[in-house]
Design a protein around this motif. Sequence first.
Motif, PDB file in Angstrom:
ATOM      1  N   ARG A   1       0.845  -1.182   0.000  1.00  0.00           N
ATOM      2  CA  ARG A   1       0.000   0.000   0.000  1.00  0.00           C
ATOM      3  C   ARG A   1       0.885   1.238   0.000  1.00  0.00           C
ATOM      4  O   ARG A   1       1.940   1.259   0.636  1.00  0.00           O
ATOM      5  N   TYR A   2       0.444   2.255  -0.730  1.00  0.00           N
ATOM      6  CA  TYR A   2       1.183   3.507  -0.807  1.00  0.00           C
ATOM      7  C   TYR A   2       0.282   4.665  -0.396  1.00  0.00           C
ATOM      8  O   TYR A   2      -0.928   4.656  -0.647  1.00  0.00           O
ATOM      9  N   ALA A   3       0.904   5.672   0.202  1.00  0.00           N
ATOM     10  CA  ALA A   3       0.170   6.891   0.529  1.00  0.00           C
ATOM     11  C   ALA A   3      -0.068   7.740  -0.711  1.00  0.00           C
ATOM     12  O   ALA A   3      -1.025   8.515  -0.773  1.00  0.00           O
ATOM     13  N   GLY A   4       0.805   7.599  -1.702  1.00  0.00           N
ATOM     14  CA  GLY A   4       0.646   8.374  -2.923  1.00  0.00           C
ATOM     15  C   GLY A   4       1.429   7.767  -4.069  1.00  0.00           C
ATOM     16  O   GLY A   4       2.443   7.093  -3.857  1.00  0.00           O
ATOM     17  N   ILE A   5       0.949   7.998  -5.277  1.00  0.00           N
ATOM     18  CA  ILE A   5       1.609   7.513  -6.488  1.00  0.00           C
ATOM     19  C   ILE A   5       1.579   8.632  -7.519  1.00  0.00           C
ATOM     20  O   ILE A   5       0.549   9.290  -7.707  1.00  0.00           O
ATOM     21  N   MET A   6       2.703   8.853  -8.175  1.00  0.00           N
ATOM     22  CA  MET A   6       2.711   9.741  -9.334  1.00  0.00           C
ATOM     23  C   MET A   6       3.268   8.978 -10.524  1.00  0.00           C
ATOM     24  O   MET A   6       4.173   8.155 -10.374  1.00  0.00           O
ATOM     25  N   LEU A   7       2.697   9.238 -11.684  1.00  0.00           N
ATOM     26  CA  LEU A   7       3.188   8.590 -12.889  1.00  0.00           C
ATOM     27  C   LEU A   7       3.131   9.558 -14.057  1.00  0.00           C
ATOM     28  O   LEU A   7       2.177  10.314 -14.208  1.00  0.00           O
ATOM     29  N   ASP A   8       4.199   9.515 -14.837  1.00  0.00           N
ATOM     30  CA  ASP A   8       4.383  10.419 -15.967  1.00  0.00           C
ATOM     31  C   ASP A   8       4.780   9.572 -17.176  1.00  0.00           C
ATOM     32  O   ASP A   8       5.919   9.611 -17.637  1.00  0.00           O
TER      33      ASP A   8
ATOM     34  N   PHE B   1      -2.922  10.620  -2.601  1.00  0.00           N
ATOM     35  CA  PHE B   1      -2.983  11.141  -3.967  1.00  0.00           C
ATOM     36  C   PHE B   1      -2.572  10.094  -4.990  1.00  0.00           C
ATOM     37  O   PHE B   1      -1.867   9.125  -4.699  1.00  0.00           O
ATOM     38  N   LEU B   2      -3.053  10.335  -6.205  1.00  0.00           N
ATOM     39  CA  LEU B   2      -2.598   9.653  -7.419  1.00  0.00           C
ATOM     40  C   LEU B   2      -2.543  10.724  -8.496  1.00  0.00           C
ATOM     41  O   LEU B   2      -3.567  11.322  -8.842  1.00  0.00           O
ATOM     42  N   VAL B   3      -1.350  10.996  -9.001  1.00  0.00           N
ATOM     43  CA  VAL B   3      -1.145  12.077  -9.964  1.00  0.00           C
ATOM     44  C   VAL B   3      -0.704  11.476 -11.294  1.00  0.00           C
ATOM     45  O   VAL B   3       0.286  10.743 -11.356  1.00  0.00           O
ATOM     46  N   LEU B   4      -1.435  11.793 -12.354  1.00  0.00           N
ATOM     47  CA  LEU B   4      -1.132  11.322 -13.707  1.00  0.00           C
ATOM     48  C   LEU B   4      -0.911  12.527 -14.611  1.00  0.00           C
ATOM     49  O   LEU B   4      -1.764  13.416 -14.687  1.00  0.00           O
TER      50      LEU B   4
ATOM     51  N   TRP C   1      -6.124  12.385  -8.373  1.00  0.00           N
ATOM     52  CA  TRP C   1      -7.071  12.024  -7.319  1.00  0.00           C
ATOM     53  C   TRP C   1      -6.469  12.390  -5.979  1.00  0.00           C
ATOM     54  O   TRP C   1      -5.277  12.176  -5.746  1.00  0.00           O
ATOM     55  N   SER C   2      -7.285  12.959  -5.112  1.00  0.00           N
ATOM     56  CA  SER C   2      -6.846  13.221  -3.744  1.00  0.00           C
ATOM     57  C   SER C   2      -7.823  12.565  -2.785  1.00  0.00           C
ATOM     58  O   SER C   2      -9.043  12.693  -2.930  1.00  0.00           O
ATOM     59  N   GLY C   3      -7.273  11.827  -1.837  1.00  0.00           N
ATOM     60  CA  GLY C   3      -8.096  11.131  -0.862  1.00  0.00           C
ATOM     61  C   GLY C   3      -8.500  12.037   0.280  1.00  0.00           C
ATOM     62  O   GLY C   3      -7.981  13.141   0.447  1.00  0.00           O
TER      63      GLY C   3
END
Length: 288
Positions: free
Chosen positions: A187-194, A230-233, A284-286
Motif C-alpha cells: 500500500r502507498y500513501a501516494g503515487i505519481m506517474l508520468d 494522492f494519485l497524480v497522472l 485524485w486526492s483522498g
Amino acid sequence: MKLDTLITEPWADYGLVDSGHGRKLERYGRFSFVRPEPQAMWAPAAPTWKHDGEFLGASDEEGGGRWHLNGNVPRDWPLGWQDVKFHAANTPFRHLQFFPDMAPQWAWMRDRIAADDEVMNLFGYTGVGSLALAAKGAKVTHVDASRKSVEQGKANAAFSGMADKPIRWMIDDATKFTAREVRRGRRYAGIMLDPPKFGRGPTGETWRLEEGLPGLIEDCVRLLDRRSKFLVLTVYAVRMSALAIAELLRQATADLGGTVEAGEMAVREEARGLLLPTAIFARWSGGQ
C-alpha cells in the motif's frame, strides 16, 4: 467537469523567456536554449533571441534532431528547485534532463505528504520529483526502465545531500513492477506517474500509452486505500483529452472516495505573462 490550469511560474533557475513562431526560449540556470514548440503559434515578443544553443529537430516529439550548442555549454551543470539540487544536460530527446512544468505537481504533493509516508514514482526519469518528496520525509520507490536515468537520479540525490534518504531506486518496467507490488499486497500513501507515449522496458517490453494506461491505473489504485492521499497522472505529446484521463481516474478510484480534478499544465512566459500549454493531467486526492 471543470478543467483547471496548473501554471509553472518562473523561478531562479528556470524560466520561459519568450515564445512564438513554433519555438520557445528558456533559461536553465546561466544558459538559455531554444527548442521547437508547435503550440507557440503566436508571434514572439522579441524579433531575435540571444541563446547558448538550439535544438533543431524532426517532427517526432519523442526524438530526432540534434542540439547545436555554443562552445561554452558544459556536459551538465547544477540547478535547483526549492530544497532540491540536480543537474541539467542537453539530451538527444530535446529536453534538459528534467521537466520544469512538473513544479506545481511537486508542490501539491509535498503539501499532502507526511514524514514516513510511502510514495511511488513511476517513469521517474532522473528523480527530481522523487527528491522533492524525499526532502519532505517521504519514503520513495522510484521506478524507471532506463539504467542511465536511474543512475542520474542517484547522482542527483548525492548532489542534493540526500544519498541517505529512504529511496528505492528500481530499474524495472513500470507495468510489471506495479503488478508485482499488487501481488505483494503493498500500500502507498501516494503515487505519481508520468508515462511516455511509447517506450521500452529494460528487457525489451513495449509500452504504448493508449493500450497500457487503463490497466496500469487499475493496478495503481489497487495499491491505494482510503487512507491514501494522492494519485497524480500527467500525459505529454498525445492526442488525448484531459477529460478522458479524468474519467479513467474517476472510475478507477470510485470505491476510494476522494475527489478527481483535471486540466492542462502550462508555463508562464516571462516576456508577456502568456501561458504556454505543455501537458494534460488528472489527479485524485483522498480524504485527509
